[in-house]
Write a protein that holds these residues in place. Structure first.
Motif, PDB file in Angstrom:
ATOM      1  N   LYS A  15      -0.479  -2.918 -10.669  1.00  0.00           N
ATOM      2  CA  LYS A  15      -1.584  -3.854 -10.460  1.00  0.00           C
ATOM      3  C   LYS A  15      -1.093  -5.305 -10.602  1.00  0.00           C
ATOM      4  N   ALA A  16      -0.280  -5.523 -11.563  1.00  0.00           N
ATOM      5  CA  ALA A  16       0.273  -6.877 -11.739  1.00  0.00           C
ATOM      6  C   ALA A  16       1.092  -7.293 -10.521  1.00  0.00           C
ATOM      7  N   LYS A  36       0.837  -1.208   0.000  1.00  0.00           N
ATOM      8  CA  LYS A  36       0.000   0.000   0.000  1.00  0.00           C
ATOM      9  C   LYS A  36       0.876   1.264   0.000  1.00  0.00           C
ATOM     10  N   PRO A  41       0.193   2.232 -13.896  1.00  0.00           N
ATOM     11  CA  PRO A  41      -0.814   1.564 -13.043  1.00  0.00           C
ATOM     12  C   PRO A  41      -0.993   0.074 -13.369  1.00  0.00           C
ATOM     13  N   ASP A  42      -0.953  -0.293 -14.618  1.00  0.00           N
ATOM     14  CA  ASP A  42      -1.139  -1.710 -14.969  1.00  0.00           C
ATOM     15  C   ASP A  42      -0.019  -2.575 -14.389  1.00  0.00           C
ATOM     16  N   GLN A  66       2.122   1.874  -3.436  1.00  0.00           N
ATOM     17  CA  GLN A  66       1.086   2.460  -4.292  1.00  0.00           C
ATOM     18  C   GLN A  66       0.942   3.954  -4.033  1.00  0.00           C
ATOM     19  N   GLN A  86       0.594  -6.298  -7.470  1.00  0.00           N
ATOM     20  CA  GLN A  86      -0.389  -6.612  -6.420  1.00  0.00           C
ATOM     21  C   GLN A  86      -0.977  -8.004  -6.609  1.00  0.00           C
ATOM     22  N   GLU A  87      -1.307  -8.316  -7.838  1.00  0.00           N
ATOM     23  CA  GLU A  87      -1.940  -9.601  -8.110  1.00  0.00           C
ATOM     24  C   GLU A  87      -1.001 -10.772  -7.862  1.00  0.00           C
TER      25      GLU A  87
END
Lengths: 345, 345, 345, 345
Positions: B23-24, A23, B19-20, A26, B26-27
């Motif tokens: 996000k990856a 977090k 951002p993508d 981010q 995070q996933e």
């Protein structure tokens, strides 16, 4: 969850990132920052680190533990020096000769029972000072937690640093699991480093929930002059450093470093206790942090590894290593012990 | 947004993460993975990379561009070799001697007008082969995009690689901005690397929207035998490698690598066109990717930097460098040009 | 005498040993001495060297000029430093990258017309101090005599050392032909080294009649602390050192160093004067010591070399180098010039 | 003779030069030779060496034993390799870390009783092949004679080389006293090197009557490709090489190598026998060549050293080392033993 991603006991670096840390990464993903550490996130993280380790320190982020160890050693040696360490030390057996390659120094290792150096063991290599044919001992390197899962007491560290300083030498601490040691000893981070005379620390937080948060801390700024050039030449200077910095910030805020380490240590304790009740298994080292070493009947090991991956430590004596992590769950242990018992029946 | 975090034109590595990509990451933050690259994310990312660069390649992730460059050079040299490069090459002026320290080789540089090597320039250093007193040239290293913002055409690369191979030498490409070059040339990544004879590529995606995604690609697997040991000894082996791997995966899926680079290049073009209309400013290099070099009246530079940070390139002739990025916005350029015009009035 | 052993003009290191020096070696061949320099011959030789270079110096014998240069540079640098030198410098082109390999430093060279550095040329590389991405200039290395046969005046040296010291840098002198320079300038050895601010000297006597007599002289003992370890680690510590020591003793007694150098320089002058009268030959550098550089019609070179071996300097412009030596004889020159004239007819 | 020059038992490198060798140097002192080994003396010496070691070898002269050891190791390793040796090995304790500095490799030592490696001892370090975190064992290095004065039998060597080759490793032999071993075993030089599988030999003749005659012999020419560049970069290439070459020529003609070694060994035997009769002294190692290790009452050591210098080997147990040499005389031994007896009364 994919099968491969099941939590096991292979290593604390098989885990992912603590959600608070991700977090923070981010939240730092806004706008532009000057690269290479000249940014507000890095500055702020260093302030935070100083709260834990003292004001008069020098802090440099690096990419990984090997980089952190090697550059710390480089800074405090000349190529004709030698470095004394335990035979099991990460710098001795797990860095593919990176210390020798980058520092030019000789590593002098001594066998130990539990991964811990003592003055007596160190003295084995303390000779031929002033003799130009012989590499000159300059650093004693200890790991806290040791590679055998044991923890130096502050007094034990103090004894080694006093001995080192009396001999015009430095003490390097490989703190890849420093948080686990602090928690184990119920001490602050400073009390087991700066306060007991450690000269330079390789601080690793990757194994404690970060993605990649490693730093070198020099406790005496006079010893770190011009270090920044070694970091760059040592290929350890990150461009988008803010994303490292915020990991330190997150871990050193709200005692996250402590919570993570406490949890991992506690899980190890629970696992060790459960295992201790199984007569065919013999725990071989004191469980002082988040690692368990045990002799296990060799025939069950492959079956056990298939479900919960972990590493052999010493094939010859069928000794294995189990590591717990910040994200280990009670049910992981329960399932694991259940399987263990089943296989041993 | 904090003032310090305003988007500027200092460098494409001052930007954050697309951002993508975040996000990856995070996933991928689930469960446990074997560390050091023996995981499904890394395997998958390598498959994806092979789609872009060819099947018969060897791919190794590293921490940063310097590590990537240095280890690529190490793999293909002995310490008695030399490496020919442009005087402005990153390996020559921006890595604090890391190539010399780790490879033991000599760097032989040549001045260029635009950051690009030519056979004629290379030939200056092609002598004394077989003479034991002289470092033996073994690698020609070129940057694509060059450090001067220019781009080699495929033919230019082919000419250099043919020349190198004819002389039993290798060609290394520093691809810190390879995507920008590919977009500029309207070519696939493979067409400007493997297909034109490049032997080893340092592929950098950090400047194209990743947090830290750097790789070494050997186009001939015979040349990379045992490379893994150099990566470890070179302190470039990440433990939680999955978080690097997914950055590659994200960038090489859905053409994100291309979109990011196209955007950055387009922003540079727009900025360059706007600036070209200002008579007091002289653009000094062709704007072929995402960098603009310009001579600007020295008195306005500090004022301009205060609002939009960027670097001086050559103090003596008041030349500056402006870099655009995947996240540069039209309004950044408009504000910047407005200020520029205002200051020049 | 065997044909192969005819005196030529290839290099002053193609000559043998001056009889007085060989005699000194024979006389030292009695009884036992402690090895590695802890003997009366070495002590005595150092006393003698101090008579010529000053009392407050540190002297270390080495095996060869490359060893002497490299270890001198190592002592005064960290691996992140750079070393500025002429493009033609022996350390840059004739040591197969030994300086880079052993010091880790970057060499920064500049083209010169005559082998001599000037402040203006040096300044080309004097930038980015304090910037961690850039190798930090620390040494200016000059050769006396230069590789082009020219000689720095004491004032020229002083100018360079003052500039270096003002910039917190050191000056290294490659003195492989220092005696020839001293004789050329009609100065003592000290007047062109210590007295004009040189920090460290690689003193070579092998080319002046010794078998192997090379030393590193530090003019400021504070800069040479612990140097002995580098010499050993650098593989430059001789066991039967007495036989090196007496070569220094012999050369620095009865002005043998001066007589040998005077003779070689005189022979060069005579050869140069004879050659200057031949219209088809163009002498390209001032003949200030014992080397002559000349452009010679290319068709006669192989025939000339067959009788009197010497080296091509620059094939492209048909430039050759002729070196005279302590043992060159007038008749060698007469025969050589005769042949030259004959071939050019 | 000066007092300092009395023959003692400190080391075989405290002796001077055998008269025949010095004579050969004098005789070579005529005319000019191309430097750096491209001369008739060097060619001739190599022919002579091949008579003793086989035709298909590659021979390179170096300056000293450390240079010879280090460059041999460098040629056969990559920096990520490790080198297994006895704890007492010269490369491990007497070269100030030169092997680590120049090769980048890790040295893995094992304690021995008598300086000799065995398969069992070697196996301690034979693990983790293919594991990138661990330095990969590549060379087993043995000394013949060992540093403890003992001698490997041909069978013992064969066993080690077979084991090495089976594991894709090489065997390096530190032959600083190879002649003494050959004589001790009554074998030719080839029978204890090439014929029993040694891959590379550091051949030292300096301790056997030369001034400085050291060479590296590769028994398989495929392993030594491009070695000449390492020699130059390793600062081990002599300019006036003819004066080294003739030392080899002299020693390998008329069996001088054998005579010198026989004499030294015989003197050691006589000294050992005389000492063995003294009850207060305990010889600790087999006297198989020219070294004697003995425990001597500590109180007499300083007095004994005053007359006949020699070194303490192990202060803790009052163990000393006595070396004999090609020039040791019976009367030296008689006087020494007389004094010994007198002091022990």
């Amino acid at each position: 969850m994919k099968d491969e991603l099941k939590r096991g006991f292979a290593s604390d670096n098989n885990s992912g990132i603590h959600p608070d840390i991700l977090k923070a990464m981010q939240e730092a993903n806004v706008g532009h920052c000057i690269a290479y550490g000249d940014d507000i996130y890095t500055q702020s993280a260093i302030v935070k680190i100083k709260e834990h380790f003292g004001e008069d320190i020098d802090v440099y982020f690096t990419f990984n533990g090997t980089g952190s160890n090697v550059l710390a050693l480089k800074m405090l040696t000349e190529s004709y020096n030698s470095i004394i360490c335990a035979e099991t030390a990460h710098i001795n057996v797990d860095e593919c000769g990176a210390p020798e390659k980058f520092t030019g120094c000789k590593l002098l290792s001594v066998p130990t029972e539990n991964g811990k150096l003592t003055i007596e063991k160190i003295e084995y290599h303390m000779h031929d000072f002033g003799f130009e044919h012989h590499s000159q001992p300059k650093i004693i390197s200890i790991a806290q937690v040791t590679e055998m899962g044991t923890v130096y007491t502050p007094n034990e560290i103090k004894e080694i640093t006093s001995y080192a300083h009396k001999n015009a030498m430095f003490v390097h601490m490989d703190g890849a699991r420093l948080c686990n040691a602090a928690v184990s000893l119920d001490r602050d981070l400073r009390e087991i480093t700066a306060d007991v005379g450690v000269d330079v620390l390789s601080l690793g937080l990757t194994k404690n929930g970060a993605m990649n948060a490693e730093a070198i801390i020099f406790f005496n700024q006079e010893t770190s002059e011009n270090f920044k050039y070694y970091r760059k030449q040592g290929m350890q200077l990150a461009s988008k450093m803010r994303f490292m910095a915020v990991q330190f910030e997150a871990l050193f805020s709200n005692d996250l470093w402590k919570k993570n380490a406490e949890h991992a240590n506690k899980m190890a304790k629970i696992l060790a206790e459960a295992v201790a009740e199984i007569s065919q298994i013999q725990i071989t080292q004191k469980v002082e942090a988040n690692g368990i070493f045990a002799i296990v009947p060799s025939e069950i090991i492959p079956k056990l590894q298939k479900e919960f991956f972990f590493y052999m430590w010493d094939e010859n004596r069928s000794e294995v290593r189990w590591m717990t992590s910040f994200d280990t769950q009670i049910k992981d242990i329960e399932e694991f012990v259940l399987l263990l018992r089943k296989l041993l029946k």
